[in-house]
Design an enzyme around this catalytic site. Structure first.
Site, mmCIF file in Angstrom:
data_model
loop_
_atom_site.group_PDB
_atom_site.id
_atom_site.type_symbol
_atom_site.label_atom_id
_atom_site.label_comp_id
_atom_site.label_asym_id
_atom_site.label_seq_id
_atom_site.Cartn_x
_atom_site.Cartn_y
_atom_site.Cartn_z
ATOM 1 N N PHE A 159 2.890 -1.518 -14.562
ATOM 2 C CA PHE A 159 2.791 -0.199 -13.927
ATOM 3 C C PHE A 159 3.409 -0.280 -12.542
ATOM 4 C CE2 PHE A 159 1.148 3.185 -11.336
ATOM 5 C CZ PHE A 159 1.324 4.287 -12.161
ATOM 6 N N LYS A 201 -0.592 2.019 -0.972
ATOM 7 C CA LYS A 201 -2.029 2.223 -1.098
ATOM 8 C C LYS A 201 -2.810 1.858 0.183
ATOM 9 C CE LYS A 201 -2.218 2.768 -5.968
ATOM 10 N NZ LYS A 201 -1.595 2.111 -7.108
ATOM 11 N N ASP A 239 5.324 -6.595 -6.740
ATOM 12 C CA ASP A 239 4.697 -5.303 -6.485
ATOM 13 C C ASP A 239 3.225 -5.571 -6.181
ATOM 14 O OD1 ASP A 239 3.416 -2.872 -6.551
ATOM 15 O OD2 ASP A 239 4.462 -2.117 -8.318
HETATM 16 C C1 LIG Z 1 -0.318 2.705 -7.697
HETATM 17 C C2 LIG Z 1 0.778 1.759 -7.994
HETATM 18 C C3 LIG Z 1 2.128 2.139 -7.843
HETATM 19 C C4 LIG Z 1 2.550 3.545 -7.509
HETATM 20 O O1 LIG Z 1 2.073 4.011 -6.292
HETATM 21 P P1 LIG Z 1 2.047 5.589 -6.014
HETATM 22 O O2 LIG Z 1 1.650 5.692 -4.584
HETATM 23 O O3 LIG Z 1 1.069 6.201 -6.955
HETATM 24 O O4 LIG Z 1 3.437 6.095 -6.265
HETATM 25 C C5 LIG Z 1 3.089 1.166 -8.065
HETATM 26 N N1 LIG Z 1 2.764 -0.085 -8.424
HETATM 27 C C6 LIG Z 1 1.483 -0.480 -8.572
HETATM 28 C C7 LIG Z 1 1.185 -1.898 -8.929
HETATM 29 C C8 LIG Z 1 0.460 0.435 -8.385
HETATM 30 O O5 LIG Z 1 -0.815 0.053 -8.581
#
Ligand SMILES: *Cc1c(COP(=O)(O)O)cnc(C)c1O
Length: 400
Positions: free
Chosen positions: A140, A254, A225
């Site tokens: 994700f 985040k 990520d």
């Molecule tokens: C939440 C998340 C994203 C996307 O972030 P948004 O602010 O919702 O666009 C990307 N990668 C990971 C691992 C995430 O948990």
């Protein structure tokens, strides 16, 4: 207005792209949130780890409001007095050289993809239009059209094609597949240290360290990520520190703003970042002074309140307690720090009904991947609060 009225309004006037639990929150403080009926809940999701610092942290509220009164947006056409200090503090924390600020996590990922591709053409010598990025099944990385194009989740893709080419998907945790998939056009390997939305999937020990080596041997960028795993969640400042696998590029988001305001960033080396020239990339709000002021304070809170240390200690404690629960529904309990997934057996009827039952007990959790309940409270949580939660979780897992 009561819960029912708010739900009706949202459903009538909003797009139906979410399936939330029917609780309408009006106030939050630390690990607790309060709904419009006056009920109190312990937040065990933390907005997908965006509020690691807890809801409405007083220091963040202060940073936000004070900066809001002074200056909020200049665009990058001009400079502002918060951006430089933010970049310095962020890169020092990451022990890297340079950073590029954006807003949402998905934008951070898009930014990393653009940098990796350009690096491939300008530095590695890949022929134009041929760059490949290796990603993992069950990933994700966000919801833009390019990113969902390399998702393996059917629903994320269905109806949204055609997709951006140039991505190769391999199984998560599989080092042989990584070695096999690297070719002359491979520019990067993009991976989550623990797959969050994928169901809190922890890869085999040593995976990240070895993946990093394989990338290095093949002149491929190793991109992590850490939007969800980073900034303390797994019991270290960054999840890669569990095995000393520092990446070429790290993507943060985040908790970078503690839930106040969307702030993301790509952090890397001068050599890699310098493939970008003025005009190559940008964002009107990226690096704005309000975002920078909030993020600077959010980073200080993480360090000064020792949130990674708290996540490590209480995560181990809580995981141990969870493992004592005898329930026919539990298949596996896994995770790191305060990033914990409880996978249920298929016969349990899905995690959703457990989340609904937990809500009745005063705990807010969200199912992920159908059969997994994720426990990820704000990292400011205390042992007593976990002790309050535990019997409620035990009850639901045993009695439902
Ligand atoms: C939440 C998340 C994203 C996307 O972030 P948004 O602010 O919702 O666009 C990307 N990668 C990971 C691992 C995430 O948990």
């Amino acid at each position: 207005m009561r819960t029912r009225d708010f739900v009706e309004l949202e459903d009538r006037f909003g797009a139906h792209n979410y399936h939330p639990l029917d609780i309408v929150i009006e106030r939050g403080e630390g690990v607790w949130v309060y709904d419009v009926e006056g009920n109190r809940y312990l937040d065990f999701l933390s907005a997908y780890s965006a509020v690691n610092q807890g809801h409405c942290h007083p220091r963040l509220v202060k940073a936000l409001t004070e900066q809001a009164k002074k200056l909020t947006l200049t665009s990058r056409a001009f400079r502002n007095d918060q951006l430089g200090p933010f970049l310095k503090e962020l890169t020092e924390l990451c022990e890297m050289e340079v950073a590029l600020p954006m807003n949402t996590g998905a934008e951070g990922v898009e930014t990393a993809i653009k940098i990796a591709r350009k690096w491939g053409y300008k530095k590695k010598g890949v022929s134009d239009g041929k760059a490949e990025i290796i990603v993992c099944a069950n990933n994700f990385h966000g919801r833009t059209t390019t990113i969902v194009g390399f998702s393996t989740e059917e629903q994320y893709r269905d109806g949204f094609g055609p997709f951006t080419p140039g991505f190769v998907i391999i199984p998560y945790g599989d080092l042989e597949a990584l070695e096999r998939s690297i070719g002359p056009n491979t520019v990067a390997f993009l991976v989550e240290p623990i797959q969050g939305e994928g169901g809190v999937v922890v890869p085999p020990e040593g995976y990240l360290r070895r993946a990093k080596e394989i990338c290095k041997e093949n002149n491929v960028l190793f991109i992590l990520d850490e939007i969800q795993t980073g900034l303390g969640r797994t019991g270290k400042l960054f999840a890669y520190q569990h095995e000393d696998a520092k990446p070429d590029m790290i993507i943060l988001g985040k908790a970078l703003s503690g839930g106040m305001y969307p702030v993301s960033a790509v952090v890397s080396s001068r050599e890699i970042m310098d493939v970008l020239k003025p005009g190559d990339h940008g964002s009107t709000y990226g690096g704005n002074p309000l975002a920078c002021a909030v993020a600077r304070e959010a980073l200080r809170v993480i360090q000064e309140e020792k949130l990674p240390e708290n996540a490590l200690e209480l995560g181990n404690y809580f995981m141990e307690r969870l493992r004592t629960i005898e329930s026919k529904h539990i298949k596996e309990i896994r995770g790191k720090g305060l990033f914990i997934g409880v996978e249920l057996v298929p016969e349990a009827g899905g995690a959703r009904r457990f989340c609904e039952a937990l809500k009745e007990e005063g705990l807010l959790c969200k199912e992920t991947h159908e059969h997994v309940i994720r426990f990820a409270p704000p990292l400011v949580i205390k042992r007593e609060e976990l002790d309050w939660a535990f019997p409620r979780i035990e009850k639901v897992l045993k009695e439902l």
